[in-house]
Scaffold this motif. Structure first.
Motif, PDB file in Angstrom:
ATOM      1  N   THR A 130      14.361  53.806  97.570  1.00 59.87           N
ATOM      2  CA  THR A 130      14.403  55.270  97.695  1.00 59.87           C
ATOM      3  C   THR A 130      13.470  55.909  96.674  1.00 59.87           C
ATOM      4  OG1 THR A 130      16.699  55.171  98.471  1.00 59.87           O
ATOM      5  CG2 THR A 130      15.903  57.286  97.622  1.00 59.87           C
ATOM      6  N   GLY A 131      13.472  55.383  95.446  1.00 60.64           N
ATOM      7  CA  GLY A 131      12.588  55.912  94.410  1.00 60.64           C
ATOM      8  C   GLY A 131      11.130  55.742  94.765  1.00 60.64           C
ATOM      9  N   GLU A 132      10.770  54.601  95.361  1.00 59.72           N
ATOM     10  CA  GLU A 132       9.384  54.379  95.786  1.00 59.72           C
ATOM     11  C   GLU A 132       8.977  55.375  96.865  1.00 59.72           C
ATOM     12  OE1 GLU A 132       9.375  50.366  97.029  1.00 59.72           O
ATOM     13  OE2 GLU A 132       9.494  49.514  94.999  1.00 59.72           O
ATOM     14  N   GLY A 135       8.402  58.732  95.356  1.00 66.48           N
ATOM     15  CA  GLY A 135       7.133  58.757  94.641  1.00 66.48           C
ATOM     16  C   GLY A 135       5.954  58.933  95.578  1.00 66.48           C
ATOM     17  N   MET A 136       5.984  58.267  96.711  1.00 65.68           N
ATOM     18  CA  MET A 136       4.884  58.415  97.681  1.00 65.68           C
ATOM     19  C   MET A 136       4.837  59.826  98.261  1.00 65.68           C
ATOM     20  SD  MET A 136       4.757  54.732  99.700  1.00 65.68           S
ATOM     21  CE  MET A 136       6.499  54.714 100.097  1.00 65.68           C
ATOM     22  N   ARG A 137       6.027  60.378  98.538  1.00 69.17           N
ATOM     23  CA  ARG A 137       6.053  61.750  99.055  1.00 69.17           C
ATOM     24  C   ARG A 137       5.544  62.741  98.019  1.00 69.17           C
ATOM     25  NH1 ARG A 137      11.937  62.768 101.267  1.00 69.17           N
ATOM     26  NH2 ARG A 137      11.015  64.818 101.658  1.00 69.17           N
ATOM     27  N   MET A 138       5.862  62.509  96.757  1.00 70.46           N
ATOM     28  CA  MET A 138       5.372  63.398  95.699  1.00 70.46           C
ATOM     29  C   MET A 138       3.856  63.306  95.579  1.00 70.46           C
ATOM     30  SD  MET A 138       6.212  65.646  93.449  1.00 70.46           S
ATOM     31  CE  MET A 138       7.975  65.432  93.128  1.00 70.46           C
ATOM     32  N   THR A 139       3.315  62.097  95.720  1.00 61.95           N
ATOM     33  CA  THR A 139       1.860  61.937  95.680  1.00 61.95           C
ATOM     34  C   THR A 139       1.194  62.693  96.825  1.00 61.95           C
ATOM     35  OG1 THR A 139       2.103  59.761  94.656  1.00 61.95           O
ATOM     36  CG2 THR A 139      -0.003  60.238  95.717  1.00 61.95           C
ATOM     37  N   LEU A 140       1.808  62.623  98.004  1.00 65.03           N
ATOM     38  CA  LEU A 140       1.263  63.336  99.164  1.00 65.03           C
ATOM     39  C   LEU A 140       1.261  64.838  98.923  1.00 65.03           C
ATOM     40  CD1 LEU A 140       0.246  63.381 102.086  1.00 65.03           C
ATOM     41  CD2 LEU A 140       2.649  63.357 102.835  1.00 65.03           C
ATOM     42  N   ILE A 141       2.348  65.377  98.400  1.00 63.48           N
ATOM     43  CA  ILE A 141       2.424  66.822  98.135  1.00 63.48           C
ATOM     44  C   ILE A 141       1.379  67.228  97.103  1.00 63.48           C
ATOM     45  CG2 ILE A 141       3.865  68.594  97.070  1.00 63.48           C
ATOM     46  CD1 ILE A 141       6.249  67.419  98.506  1.00 63.48           C
ATOM     47  N   ASN A 142       1.205  66.435  96.067  1.00 64.97           N
ATOM     48  CA  ASN A 142       0.198  66.757  95.047  1.00 64.97           C
ATOM     49  C   ASN A 142      -1.203  66.763  95.652  1.00 64.97           C
ATOM     50  OD1 ASN A 142       2.123  66.986  93.022  1.00 64.97           O
ATOM     51  ND2 ASN A 142       1.939  64.837  92.393  1.00 64.97           N
ATOM     52  N   ASP A 143      -1.480  65.818  96.542  1.00 67.49           N
ATOM     53  CA  ASP A 143      -2.790  65.796  97.197  1.00 67.49           C
ATOM     54  C   ASP A 143      -2.990  67.035  98.073  1.00 67.49           C
ATOM     55  OD1 ASP A 143      -3.305  63.400  96.000  1.00 67.49           O
ATOM     56  OD2 ASP A 143      -2.797  62.164  97.761  1.00 67.49           O
ATOM     57  N   GLN A 144      -1.939  67.416  98.817  1.00 65.38           N
ATOM     58  CA  GLN A 144      -2.026  68.617  99.652  1.00 65.38           C
ATOM     59  C   GLN A 144      -2.231  69.875  98.801  1.00 65.38           C
ATOM     60  OE1 GLN A 144       1.654  68.385 101.843  1.00 65.38           O
ATOM     61  NE2 GLN A 144       0.755  67.168 103.501  1.00 65.38           N
ATOM     62  N   TYR A 145      -1.551  69.922  97.680  1.00 67.91           N
ATOM     63  CA  TYR A 145      -1.694  71.101  96.800  1.00 67.91           C
ATOM     64  C   TYR A 145      -3.113  71.170  96.238  1.00 67.91           C
ATOM     65  CZ  TYR A 145       0.058  74.818  93.800  1.00 67.91           C
ATOM     66  OH  TYR A 145       0.281  76.029  93.224  1.00 67.91           O
ATOM     67  N   THR A 146      -3.671  70.008  95.888  1.00 63.78           N
ATOM     68  CA  THR A 146      -5.056  69.971  95.386  1.00 63.78           C
ATOM     69  C   THR A 146      -6.034  70.422  96.474  1.00 63.78           C
ATOM     70  OG1 THR A 146      -4.498  68.143  93.902  1.00 63.78           O
ATOM     71  CG2 THR A 146      -6.825  68.466  94.406  1.00 63.78           C
ATOM     72  N   LYS A 193      12.443  70.401  95.746  1.00 65.41           N
ATOM     73  CA  LYS A 193      13.471  69.548  96.343  1.00 65.41           C
ATOM     74  C   LYS A 193      13.256  68.085  95.961  1.00 65.41           C
ATOM     75  CE  LYS A 193      14.125  72.568 100.382  1.00 65.41           C
ATOM     76  NZ  LYS A 193      13.946  72.689 101.849  1.00 65.41           N
ATOM     77  N   LEU A 194      11.971  67.664  95.962  1.00 67.08           N
ATOM     78  CA  LEU A 194      11.662  66.287  95.587  1.00 67.08           C
ATOM     79  C   LEU A 194      11.982  66.027  94.110  1.00 67.08           C
ATOM     80  CD1 LEU A 194       8.316  65.326  97.369  1.00 67.08           C
ATOM     81  CD2 LEU A 194      10.562  64.273  97.650  1.00 67.08           C
ATOM     82  N   ASP A 195      11.701  67.011  93.242  1.00 67.41           N
ATOM     83  CA  ASP A 195      12.028  66.858  91.818  1.00 67.41           C
ATOM     84  C   ASP A 195      13.523  66.644  91.626  1.00 67.41           C
ATOM     85  OD1 ASP A 195       9.453  67.022  90.887  1.00 67.41           O
ATOM     86  OD2 ASP A 195       9.516  69.189  90.553  1.00 67.41           O
ATOM     87  N   ALA A 196      14.325  67.453  92.330  1.00 68.45           N
ATOM     88  CA  ALA A 196      15.783  67.314  92.232  1.00 68.45           C
ATOM     89  C   ALA A 196      16.238  65.954  92.744  1.00 68.45           C
ATOM     90  CB  ALA A 196      16.464  68.439  93.003  1.00 68.45           C
ATOM     91  N   ALA A 197      15.657  65.525  93.886  1.00 68.04           N
ATOM     92  CA  ALA A 197      16.027  64.225  94.441  1.00 68.04           C
ATOM     93  C   ALA A 197      15.601  63.089  93.514  1.00 68.04           C
ATOM     94  CB  ALA A 197      15.397  64.050  95.819  1.00 68.04           C
ATOM     95  N   THR A 198      14.454  63.241  92.844  1.00 64.11           N
ATOM     96  CA  THR A 198      13.975  62.212  91.919  1.00 64.11           C
ATOM     97  C   THR A 198      14.890  62.093  90.708  1.00 64.11           C
ATOM     98  OG1 THR A 198      11.686  62.583  92.622  1.00 64.11           O
ATOM     99  CG2 THR A 198      12.022  61.475  90.505  1.00 64.11           C
ATOM    100  N   ARG A 199      15.362  63.244  90.198  1.00 58.25           N
ATOM    101  CA  ARG A 199      16.280  63.199  89.058  1.00 58.25           C
ATOM    102  C   ARG A 199      17.584  62.492  89.430  1.00 58.25           C
ATOM    103  NH1 ARG A 199      14.143  68.435  88.124  1.00 58.25           N
ATOM    104  NH2 ARG A 199      15.883  69.409  89.256  1.00 58.25           N
ATOM    105  N   VAL A 200      18.100  62.803  90.612  1.00 55.75           N
ATOM    106  CA  VAL A 200      19.323  62.141  91.073  1.00 55.75           C
ATOM    107  C   VAL A 200      19.085  60.644  91.228  1.00 55.75           C
ATOM    108  CG1 VAL A 200      20.957  61.959  92.986  1.00 55.75           C
ATOM    109  CG2 VAL A 200      20.238  64.218  92.183  1.00 55.75           C
ATOM    110  N   ASN A 201      17.935  60.281  91.810  1.00 48.12           N
ATOM    111  CA  ASN A 201      17.620  58.872  92.011  1.00 48.12           C
ATOM    112  C   ASN A 201      17.466  58.138  90.673  1.00 48.12           C
ATOM    113  OD1 ASN A 201      14.957  56.844  92.373  1.00 48.12           O
ATOM    114  ND2 ASN A 201      16.585  56.577  93.891  1.00 48.12           N
TER     115      ASN A 201
END
Length: 611
Positions: A130-132, A135-146, A193-201
C-alpha cells in the motif's frame, strides 16, 4: 677414477644418514583438526565512552593440547564488527592466539508454530505494498503539478507578448486561467488526501514492524565471534573477547549545593547512563572514560560602549536607527530580567548524599562509631586516572544495567566538598536585583566534563547552568540567583554640556552618576558593583573618569585580571563592604558616585551615547 667415484658416493650416503634425524624434525606434520568450543561467557567488563561502549567477555580455554575454535554467540545487533579483538593470557608460553573472525547467520523465522507472527507478516507485506502504491501516486501528482506550472508559465509569457494587441483573446485567456486554477486545486485536494493516507500507512507500518520484531522478526540474525587458539601444553589460559557497541554512552550531570550560612559548597558529580545495545550488563566491572532549566541564575552582562566621531551615512529607505535605541534596549532588558529573576530563599542546609536521592541517613551512619570497612569501600566514590588527555573513572562496585532505550540511569561518580567564597554582584545598569555568586576551586582529583548542572541554595533550586570542562584545581564560579534583601539603583544625577577654550573650542559633556545600595541583611556583605563608561575610538575624543571618593568611599578594583581584560573596555568594578542592617530593622545604605567627561572639538559630531 672408478674407485674415487665409489668412495665419494659412499661418503655422501654416510653424510645423508648422519643428518636424517634433523631432516625428519623439519618434515611437515599433519595440522590437527580444530575443536569447536561454545563459550558460555556473559559480559564481564564495560568501558563506557560518551557515544559507545567497549565490551569484554572472558572464558577459560580447555586445559589440554590442541587447536580450538572458541565461539562467542549471541552478540548484540549494535556491535561494530570491525572493532573485534581478542587476547590470550597464560602463565606459560603454551597458548597462542591464531585468529579472530566475525560471522553472521541469517535464517527465516519459523512461522509454522507461530500463527500470530505469520498473520503479522502478511499484514506487514500488505501495508508495504500500500505504501509503494501511495508513493507512485504521489509521484504522478507531483509530475502533473509540474506540468501545469510549465503550462501556466508559457501562457503568461505568450499573453505578455500579445498584451495590447488584437492577437490577445481575453475570453480565451480567462478560460485558460480558470482551467489551470481548477486543475491545480484538484491536484492540491488529491495531494492532501494522499498525505493523510501516507501518514496513516506510515503509522501502520511502524506498528506492524514493532509487532513483528516483538514476535521474533521475519528473519533471525545470529552474530558470533570465533577466536582460534593453539595450545601446545595443558597450562591454563584465559581468552578475552572485546568489541565496540553503539547505542550506549554517558554524560556528566551535576548538582551544586551551596550553603551560605555554613560556608560550604558541594558538587555532586553524576553520570547519566543510557544503554540500548541489545544485551544486558549484569554485575559488570564498569569504567567511565572521557576518550571520545527553568530559571536564569546569573545576571545580564554589562556590555562596553564606545564613542567615535560621527560619519554621515547615505539615506536609505528604512531610515536611520534612533540614537537612543541602545538605551531603550537596556531598559527593556532590565525590566525583563527583573521580572524573571530567581528568588534565592534560604531554607536550611543543603542535602548531603553518599548515594543518589539520600538525605540525612548517610550523615547519621557516618556518625556511628563502628563502620563496615568493606561496605564503605564498596560504596566509595569512583577512582580517577589519567593517560594523556583521557581520564577514566573506575566504579568500585559491580553494576547492572539492562538494555532499555526508554530510560536512563544515574550513577554517582563523586561527592566533592569545596571551600567557596560568596560574593554579591550588582549590575544596576541592567537591573536593580543583586545576585549571589560562589567562587571556588575543583579540589578533587577528578576532571569535570562539560555538562548541565542544577544549582541549589539551601534546599531551594535557584536555576540551571552548564559547567565547562574543568581540570583538577581549576577555578569555578556558580551563580546562585538573586538576594532580595539587597538592592542597587543607578541614578543619573546630572548631565550638562559646556563650551570650553578660547581659540580651539571644545564641547565637554559631563554625566554625574550615583549608585544607591541598600541592604536588610543582618550581616555585613561584600558587594561587587559593575557599571561602565564609554571608550574612545578616535583621538579627537577625550574621555575622563572622575571617581568621587567623598561619596561612598568606594574605589575601583585593583584585581590584575580586571585591569588587564575588563578595564580597557570601559567596564567599571568596585568592591564595596555593605554594613549590616540595624537592630531596629532599618536598612543599611551606601552610595557610589562618579562622573564621566567627554570632550570633542567644537562642531565634531559623535556617535550616540546612552545615559
Amino acid at each position: 677414477m672408478q674407485l674415487r667415484t665409489s668412495l665419494s658416493n659412499g661418503l655422501l650416503a654416510l653424510a645423508l644418514l648422519a643428518t636424517t634425524p634433523s631432516l625428519l624434525a623439519f618434515a611437515p606434520q599433519e595440522v590437527p583438526e580444530a575443536e569447536v568450543v561454545n563459550a558460555s561467557a556473559s559480559v564481564s567488563e564495560v568501558t563506557l565512552y560518551q557515544g559507545r561502549a567497549m565490551i569484554s567477555r572472558h572464558v577459560d580455554a580447555p586445559n589440554r593440547e590442541g587447536l580450538f575454535e572458541i565461539r562467542f554467540d549471541n552478540l548484540p545487533p549494535s556491535i561494530e564488527p570491525a572493532s573485534l579483538q581478542a587476547a590470550v593470557n597464560s602463565d606459560s608460553i603454551g597458548a597462542k592466539l591464531l585468529d579472530v573472525r566475525y560471522e553472521e547467520k541469517v535464517t527465516p523465522s519459523n512461522v509454522t508454530n507461530n500463527p500470530e507472527l505469520r498473520s503479522a507478516l502478511i499484514d506487514l507485506d500488505i501495508a508495504k505494498r500500500t505504501g509503494e502504491e501511495l508513493g507512485m501516486r504521489m509521484t504522478l501528482i507531483n509530475d502533473q503539478y509540474t506540468l501545469l506550472n510549465s503550462i501556466a508559465q508559457k501562457t503568461a509569457t505568450e499573453s505578455a507578448k500579445d498584451f495590447g494587441s488584437k492577437a490577445l483573446d481575453p475570453a480565451l485567456l480567462a478560460g485558460q486561467v480558470a482551467f489551470l486554477a481548477s486543475a491545480r486545486n484538484d491536484l492540491i485536494d488529491e495531494r492532501m488526501k494522499l498525505d493523510a493516507a501516507t501518514r496513516v500507512n506510515t503509522d501502520e507500518l511502524n506498528a506492524l514492524q514493532n509487532k513483528v520484531n516483538a514476535l521474533g522478526g521475519a528473519t533471525k540474525v545470529e552474530r558470533s565471534a570465533i577466536v582460534t587458539v593453539g595450545k601446545s601444553s595443558i597450562a591454563s589460559a584465559d581468552v578475552t573477547l572485546r568489541y565496540l557497541v553503539r547505542d550506549a554512552g554517558w554524560m556528566p550531570r551535576y548538582a551544586i549545593r551551596a550553603d551560605v550560612e555554613g560556608n560550604t559548597l558541594v558538587v555532586e558529580y553524576d553520570a547519566e547512563i543510557r544503554q540500548a545495545t541489545g544485551e544486558d550488563w549484569k554485575d559488570v566491572t564498569l569504567v567511565l572514560s572521557t576518550a571520545q532549566p527553568t530559571q536564569r541564575a546569573a545576571p545580564s552582562d554589562v556590555s562596553p560602549v564606545y564613542v567615535d566621531v560621527y560619519v554621515a551615512q547615505p539615506v536609505i529607505a528604512s531610515g536611520y536607527a534612533d540614537s537612543g535605541q541602545s538605551d531603550s534596549k537596556d531598559k527593556q532588558d532590565a525590566s525583563k530580567s527583573t521580572r524573571d529573576r530567581a528568588d534565592a530563599r534560604k531554607a536550611g542546609a543543603p542535602g548531603r548524599s553518599g548515594g543518589l536521592g539520600a538525605g540525612g541517613e548517610v550523615d547519621a551512619l557516618m556518625a556511628e562509631p563502628a563502620q563496615n570497612k568493606l561496605l564503605a569501600a564498596l560504596y566509595d566514590d569512583a577512582g580517577a586516572s589519567r593517560s594523556g588527555t583521557v581520564v577514566t573513572f573506575p566504579i568500585p562496585r559491580a553494576t547492572s544495567i539492562p538494555s532499555d532505550g526508554s530510560r536512563s540511569r544515574k550513577l554517582r561518580i563523586a561527592t566533592v566538598d569545596t571551600k567557596p567564597t560568596f560574593v554579591h554582584v550588582a549590575r544596576p545598569l541592567v537591573e536593580t536585583a543583586v545576585y549571589l555568586k560562589a567562587v571556588t576551586a575543583n579540589t578533587s582529583p577528578y576532571q569535570f566534563l562539560a555538562g548541565p548542572a542544577t544549582v541549589f541554595l539551601g534546599g531551594d533550586s535557584v536555576g540551571s547552568t552548564t559547567l565547562p570542562d574543568l581540570a583538577a584545581g581549576a577555578e569555578m564560579t556558580f551563580w546562585l540567583g538573586t538576594d532580595r534583601r539587597i538592592e542597587a539603583k543607578r541614578v543619573l544625577v546630572k548631565k550638562e554640556t559646556v563650551e570650553k577654550g578660547v581659540f580651539d573650542k571644545a564641547d565637554v559633556t559631563r554625566w554625574d552618576y550615583r549608585i544607591d545600595l541598600t541592604s536588610t541583611d543582618s550581616k555585613a556583605v561584600t558587594l561587587e558593583v559593575v557599571d561602565r563608561m564609554p571608550v574612545s575610538r578616535n583621538e579627537q575624543i577625550k574621555i575622563e573618569l572622575r571617581d568621587d571618593a567623598k561619596t561612598g568611599g568606594a574605589t575601583l578594583s585593583v584585581d590584575a585580571k580586571y585591569i588587564a581584560n575588563e578595564k580597557p573596555q570601559g567596564i567599571l568594578k568596585w568592591l564595596v563592604q555593605l554594613p549590616a542592617a540595624t537592630t531596629a530593622g532599618k536598612p543599611s545604605v551606601k552610595s557610589i558616585a562618579w562622573s564621566v567627561l567627554v570632550s570633542k572639538p567644537k562642531g565634531v559630531e559623535t556617535t550616540g551615547l546612552p545615559d
